[in-house]
Design a protein around this motif. Sequence first.
Motif, mmCIF file in Angstrom:
data_model
loop_
_atom_site.group_PDB
_atom_site.id
_atom_site.type_symbol
_atom_site.label_atom_id
_atom_site.label_comp_id
_atom_site.label_asym_id
_atom_site.label_seq_id
_atom_site.Cartn_x
_atom_site.Cartn_y
_atom_site.Cartn_z
ATOM 1 N N VAL A 243 0.814 -1.274 0.017
ATOM 2 C CA VAL A 243 0.108 0.008 0.119
ATOM 3 C C VAL A 243 0.773 1.231 0.198
ATOM 4 C CG1 VAL A 243 -0.260 0.192 2.526
ATOM 5 C CG2 VAL A 243 -2.173 1.246 0.909
ATOM 6 N N LEU A 244 2.028 1.123 0.879
ATOM 7 C CA LEU A 244 2.880 2.473 0.783
ATOM 8 C C LEU A 244 3.428 2.806 -0.844
ATOM 9 C CD1 LEU A 244 4.360 1.921 4.288
ATOM 10 C CD2 LEU A 244 2.810 3.415 3.549
ATOM 11 N N HIS A 245 3.832 1.691 -1.566
ATOM 12 C CA HIS A 245 4.158 2.110 -2.677
ATOM 13 C C HIS A 245 3.076 2.506 -3.537
ATOM 14 C CE1 HIS A 245 6.759 -1.503 -1.372
ATOM 15 N NE2 HIS A 245 7.589 -0.686 -1.662
ATOM 16 N N LEU A 246 1.994 1.955 -3.332
ATOM 17 C CA LEU A 246 0.728 2.852 -4.171
ATOM 18 C C LEU A 246 0.538 4.100 -3.784
ATOM 19 C CD1 LEU A 246 -1.491 2.304 -6.309
ATOM 20 C CD2 LEU A 246 -2.808 1.655 -4.425
ATOM 21 N N VAL A 247 0.654 4.348 -2.516
ATOM 22 C CA VAL A 247 0.463 5.789 -1.978
ATOM 23 C C VAL A 247 1.604 6.781 -2.592
ATOM 24 C CG1 VAL A 247 0.597 7.483 0.030
ATOM 25 C CG2 VAL A 247 -0.706 5.153 0.317
ATOM 26 N N LYS A 248 2.604 6.222 -2.542
ATOM 27 C CA LYS A 248 3.871 7.028 -3.344
ATOM 28 C C LYS A 248 3.650 7.345 -4.806
ATOM 29 C CE LYS A 248 8.380 8.095 -3.641
ATOM 30 N NZ LYS A 248 8.424 8.392 -5.142
ATOM 31 N N VAL A 249 3.252 6.234 -5.333
ATOM 32 C CA VAL A 249 3.087 6.527 -6.932
ATOM 33 C C VAL A 249 2.019 7.531 -7.083
ATOM 34 C CG1 VAL A 249 2.438 5.328 -8.662
ATOM 35 C CG2 VAL A 249 3.894 4.254 -7.305
ATOM 36 N N VAL A 250 0.934 7.575 -6.378
ATOM 37 C CA VAL A 250 -0.530 8.253 -6.529
ATOM 38 C C VAL A 250 0.014 9.692 -6.309
ATOM 39 C CG1 VAL A 250 -2.677 8.833 -5.845
ATOM 40 C CG2 VAL A 250 -2.083 6.618 -6.183
ATOM 41 N N LEU A 251 1.106 9.998 -5.158
ATOM 42 C CA LEU A 251 1.399 11.175 -4.758
ATOM 43 C C LEU A 251 2.326 11.912 -5.942
ATOM 44 C CD1 LEU A 251 2.327 10.678 -0.976
ATOM 45 C CD2 LEU A 251 0.506 12.231 -1.950
ATOM 46 N N ASP A 252 3.110 10.919 -6.407
ATOM 47 C CA ASP A 252 3.813 11.531 -7.724
ATOM 48 C C ASP A 252 3.224 11.943 -8.763
ATOM 49 O OD1 ASP A 252 6.143 10.950 -6.395
ATOM 50 O OD2 ASP A 252 6.731 9.000 -7.449
ATOM 51 N N PHE A 253 2.025 11.245 -8.935
ATOM 52 C CA PHE A 253 1.165 11.238 -10.018
ATOM 53 C C PHE A 253 0.468 12.957 -9.817
ATOM 54 C CE2 PHE A 253 -3.576 11.166 -11.080
ATOM 55 C CZ PHE A 253 -3.396 11.430 -12.542
ATOM 56 N N GLN A 254 -0.191 12.974 -8.554
ATOM 57 C CA GLN A 254 -0.688 14.145 -8.093
ATOM 58 C C GLN A 254 0.147 15.422 -8.380
ATOM 59 O OE1 GLN A 254 -2.196 13.383 -3.988
ATOM 60 N NE2 GLN A 254 -4.108 12.729 -5.016
ATOM 61 N N HIS A 255 1.534 15.212 -8.098
ATOM 62 C CA HIS A 255 2.625 16.141 -8.275
ATOM 63 C C HIS A 255 2.741 16.832 -9.754
ATOM 64 C CE1 HIS A 255 5.864 18.538 -7.459
ATOM 65 N NE2 HIS A 255 6.763 17.841 -8.122
ATOM 66 N N LYS A 256 2.441 15.616 -10.591
ATOM 67 C CA LYS A 256 2.580 16.204 -12.236
ATOM 68 C C LYS A 256 1.271 16.279 -12.527
ATOM 69 C CE LYS A 256 7.124 13.795 -12.082
ATOM 70 N NZ LYS A 256 7.460 12.369 -11.039
ATOM 71 N N TYR A 257 0.448 16.160 -12.091
ATOM 72 C CA TYR A 257 -1.119 16.012 -12.542
ATOM 73 C C TYR A 257 -1.401 17.290 -13.767
ATOM 74 C CZ TYR A 257 -5.788 15.762 -13.194
ATOM 75 O OH TYR A 257 -7.277 15.649 -13.677
ATOM 76 N N SER A 258 -1.177 18.398 -13.386
ATOM 77 C CA SER A 258 -1.694 19.611 -14.319
ATOM 78 C C SER A 258 -0.733 19.568 -15.577
ATOM 79 C CB SER A 258 -1.418 20.822 -13.457
ATOM 80 O OG SER A 258 0.186 21.001 -13.197
ATOM 81 N N TYR A 259 0.447 18.942 -15.538
ATOM 82 C CA TYR A 259 1.149 18.671 -16.760
ATOM 83 C C TYR A 259 0.385 17.629 -17.833
ATOM 84 C CZ TYR A 259 4.595 16.914 -20.223
ATOM 85 O OH TYR A 259 5.491 16.333 -21.293
ATOM 86 N N PHE A 260 0.124 16.417 -16.935
ATOM 87 C CA PHE A 260 -0.514 15.407 -17.936
ATOM 88 C C PHE A 260 -1.914 15.890 -18.278
ATOM 89 C CE2 PHE A 260 2.939 12.714 -15.858
ATOM 90 C CZ PHE A 260 3.024 12.082 -17.023
ATOM 91 N N ALA A 261 -2.498 16.700 -17.402
ATOM 92 C CA ALA A 261 -3.947 16.877 -17.915
ATOM 93 C C ALA A 261 -3.820 18.159 -19.065
ATOM 94 C CB ALA A 261 -4.403 17.660 -16.673
ATOM 95 N N ARG A 262 -2.943 18.745 -19.088
ATOM 96 C CA ARG A 262 -2.656 19.878 -20.403
ATOM 97 C C ARG A 262 -2.395 18.979 -21.480
ATOM 98 N NH1 ARG A 262 0.310 23.188 -17.147
ATOM 99 N NH2 ARG A 262 2.306 22.271 -17.892
ATOM 100 N N LYS A 263 -1.426 18.014 -21.622
ATOM 101 C CA LYS A 263 -0.931 17.167 -22.677
ATOM 102 C C LYS A 263 -2.176 16.487 -23.076
ATOM 103 C CE LYS A 263 3.333 16.113 -23.866
ATOM 104 N NZ LYS A 263 3.663 17.188 -24.797
ATOM 105 N N LYS A 264 -2.981 15.929 -22.320
ATOM 106 C CA LYS A 264 -4.175 14.929 -22.591
ATOM 107 C C LYS A 264 -5.253 15.949 -23.287
ATOM 108 C CE LYS A 264 -4.481 10.947 -19.952
ATOM 109 N NZ LYS A 264 -5.040 10.003 -18.949
ATOM 110 N N ASN A 265 -5.385 17.231 -22.975
ATOM 111 C CA ASN A 265 -6.427 18.080 -23.439
ATOM 112 C C ASN A 265 -5.822 18.272 -24.909
ATOM 113 O OD1 ASN A 265 -8.211 18.234 -21.704
ATOM 114 N ND2 ASN A 265 -7.394 20.040 -20.550
ATOM 115 N N ALA A 266 -4.535 18.719 -24.987
ATOM 116 C CA ALA A 266 -3.884 19.007 -26.519
ATOM 117 C C ALA A 266 -4.296 17.979 -27.388
ATOM 118 C CB ALA A 266 -2.424 19.418 -26.037
ATOM 119 N N ILE A 267 -3.982 16.711 -27.001
ATOM 120 C CA ILE A 267 -4.224 15.655 -27.836
ATOM 121 C C ILE A 267 -5.340 15.437 -28.088
ATOM 122 C CG2 ILE A 267 -3.902 13.020 -27.944
ATOM 123 C CD1 ILE A 267 -1.410 13.064 -26.076
#
Length: 273
Positions: A243-267
Amino acid sequence: MLINEDVLGRIFSGWTSILRKCVFRVLRVGPIPCHVAIIMDGNRRYAKRKRLEEGTGHDAGAMALLYLLVYCYELGIKYVTAYAFSIDNFKRNPEEVQKIMDLMMESVFLLARLSKVCSLRVHFAGNLQLLSADLRTAAKKLMENTAGNSNLVLTICVSYTCSDEILHAVEESCKEKTETTGRDDESVIKLADIEKHMYMAVAPDPDILIRTGGECRLSNFLLWQSCCCHLSSIFTVWPEFGVLHLVKVVLDFQHKYSYFARKKNAIMELENG
Ligand SMILES: CC(C)=CCC/C(C)=C/CC/C(C)=C/COP(=O)(O)OP(=O)(O)O
């Protein structure tokens, strides 16, 4: 055999389950990925390190997958895709191949039980013709029996490689076009036709792709679908992913979320013209 029916009771009960739910509640303040894909690497290394019988690492790997499904369900992640067996894995020692196939058969029964607890839908994605008739029948039955469930969708990639998936989708698209238009030239095939026939059409593209075991390769897994997802290589071997690995991965995702959201919208804007 490590997998047994008590497992489900253990996952959902006890103080660790309460603590986990509290952590997840905090995590849910931020964006939660819709789809997590995993390359479950390191099962044999785990068995070797623990001096366990050969093959036992895969049992522990199947357990880790079961735990992950429960965590994802509790956290609100809707889609989980697991790379369980590639077409290349058929080249492994026949005893190991048989062991993984037996494990998959046992897992079908356990997944059927879990499907009732958390409204789990199961898909098998890949060239199912390469499986034994028994396993293929059990897999199809599980897909049919869980088709009405919608809280959590598990796709098990078995007899899968992405290059085979693309080839299959192109062949199916050509076949369909010939039947509907009478033309067989590839100029009438559109991107949407191919995507419709991909095995992974059952789920949106992943937001996160995790590979355990310290490797940084995709090994022909979701190459088409991973152009815009957060890749996470984790040193821990798959059976020790918790579970701690999953939490760490999700926190990393949240940190980079705005970049990925912008990229997805552009595509999406590009695709919609
Ligand atoms: C429920 C269900 C679908 C069960 C799946 C069982 C399972 C965990 C299969 C994974 C098999 C596999 C090839 C793992 C890769 O680790 P490896 O053997 O390559 O390990 P290594 O990197 O240490 O050699």
